[in-house]
Write a protein that holds these residues in place. Structure first.
Motif, short mmCIF file in Angstrom:
data_model
loop_
_atom_site.label_atom_id
_atom_site.label_comp_id
_atom_site.label_asym_id
_atom_site.label_seq_id
_atom_site.Cartn_x
_atom_site.Cartn_y
_atom_site.Cartn_z
N TYR A 81 0.86 -1.23 -0.09
CA TYR A 81 -0.18 0.12 0.16
C TYR A 81 0.91 1.36 0.16
O TYR A 81 0.69 1.99 -0.58
N THR A 82 1.80 1.21 0.89
CA THR A 82 2.70 2.35 0.79
C THR A 82 3.48 2.44 -0.52
O THR A 82 3.37 3.91 -1.10
N VAL A 83 3.92 1.76 -0.99
CA VAL A 83 4.82 1.84 -2.15
C VAL A 83 3.84 1.86 -3.63
O VAL A 83 3.99 2.87 -4.56
N GLY A 84 2.82 0.95 -3.42
CA GLY A 84 1.85 1.04 -4.56
C GLY A 84 0.99 2.37 -4.62
O GLY A 84 1.02 2.94 -5.67
N ILE A 85 0.48 2.85 -3.61
CA ILE A 85 -0.11 4.25 -3.55
C ILE A 85 0.65 5.43 -4.02
O ILE A 85 0.07 5.93 -4.91
N SER A 86 1.90 5.27 -3.38
CA SER A 86 2.70 6.36 -3.70
C SER A 86 3.23 6.46 -5.23
O SER A 86 3.29 7.25 -5.79
N LEU A 87 3.60 5.30 -5.71
CA LEU A 87 4.09 4.94 -6.95
C LEU A 87 2.92 5.31 -7.95
O LEU A 87 3.34 6.14 -9.02
N ALA A 88 1.81 5.13 -7.83
CA ALA A 88 0.66 5.44 -8.75
C ALA A 88 0.31 6.67 -8.54
O ALA A 88 0.16 7.44 -9.69
N ALA A 89 0.44 7.47 -7.50
CA ALA A 89 0.17 8.92 -7.34
C ALA A 89 1.06 9.91 -7.99
O ALA A 89 0.83 10.79 -8.65
N VAL A 90 2.54 9.40 -7.86
CA VAL A 90 3.42 10.32 -8.21
C VAL A 90 3.60 9.96 -9.95
O VAL A 90 4.00 10.97 -10.39
#
Length: 280
Positions: A81-90
């Motif tokens: 969730y931390t990596v996935g959400i952040s990567l998608a958002a950025v």
């Protein structure tokens, strides 16, 4: 004596050991985010320890949380969730900002002025405040978090890309391309974008760090990923009561956040020299 790695020198890149350490940690968390469901020792929602805030042991490598759930399993799953959400958002924020920034620099005129003023107004709103308002009003589903974080950081990506593109657009070879009759798409894709790749990659990394920290902050306030799922910020939030006991349930997810953000910064500061030279 050079501190670069010979393997990368063969391909024309000069990559320092510090950059490789950062890259290795980033790849580690990226791989964990992908394979976590297949390697976690216990189901993330299952109470497996009779003692809450259990100590580190051979069975529970990072102890247990406030309900007796395995912290190692929850941290590995939290990486998704931390990596996935952040990567998608950025990715959304930087793609939108770069495309709009280059387009505004090339088109100019009223389009540039109107778009810049609109995004400046958005950028003037504190990111954490707008995130709190949106998530509290709409809800904190994963899709809402991704869109909210992307919208918050798009204006900054736009300003950065536009500033770079304006400088490139003033070069003589852009004038030559216009004289040849090249269109906007050609100028953006073939003349401007290749010459701002290095700075844009560095900016993407920095915004990724900002998004990780903002997402963790929202989760710590209870407005991020909701139970039974949890990102690293949510793990800190739900186990904060165990801090007086010295339990690793609070320390371990905090170290995970720190390791990811510091590693991205190390990688950015030690990008291969060939990339820097190309974007100079």
């Amino acid at each position: 004596m050079s501190s670069s790695i010979p393997l990368f020198q063969k391909f024309g890149y000069r990559f320092s050991w510090v950059g490789m350490i950062g890259l290795s940690i980033i790849l580690f968390w990226g791989i964990m985010a992908l394979i976590a469901p297949h390697i976690i020792p216990h189901p993330v929602g299952e109470i497996v320890d009779e003692d809450y805030f259990g100590a580190i042991s051979s069975r529970f490598w990072l102890g247990s949380d406030y309900l007796g759930r395995d912290m190692l399993s929850r941290i590995l799953m939290g990486a998704r969730y931390t990596v996935g959400i952040s990567l998608a958002a950025v990715s959304i924020a930087c793609f939108s900002g770069i495309v709009l920034g280059m387009t505004a620099a090339v088109v100019g005129g009223w389009f540039d002025a109107a778009l810049s003023r609109f995004l400046d107004a958005m950028n003037s709103i504190p990111g954490k405040l707008s995130g709190l308002v949106v998530v509290a009003a709409v809800g904190s589903s994963i899709n809402v978090l991704i869109v909210t974080l992307a919208v918050i950081y798009t204006p900054g990506a736009y300003r950065f890309a536009r500033a770079l593109a304006v400088n490139i657009h003033a070069m003589d070879y852009i004038t030559v391309a216009r004289t040849r009759g090249e269109g906007i798409l050609y100028i953006i894709g073939s003349e401007i974008l290749p010459n701002i790749t290095g700075p844009v990659l560095a900016d993407l990394g920095l915004r990724f760090v900002f998004i990780v920290l903002l997402l963790s902050g929202l989760s710590f306030l209870g407005l991020g990923v909701q139970p039974p799922y949890a990102d690293w910020g949510a793990l800190v939030h739900e186990n904060i009561g165990g801090l007086p006991f010295g339990a690793p349930a609070v320390i371990a997810p905090s170290l995970a956040i720190a390791s990811l953000t510091i590693s991205v910064n190390l990688l950015i500061d030690n990008l291969p020299q060939k990339i820097r030279d190309r974007s100079a």
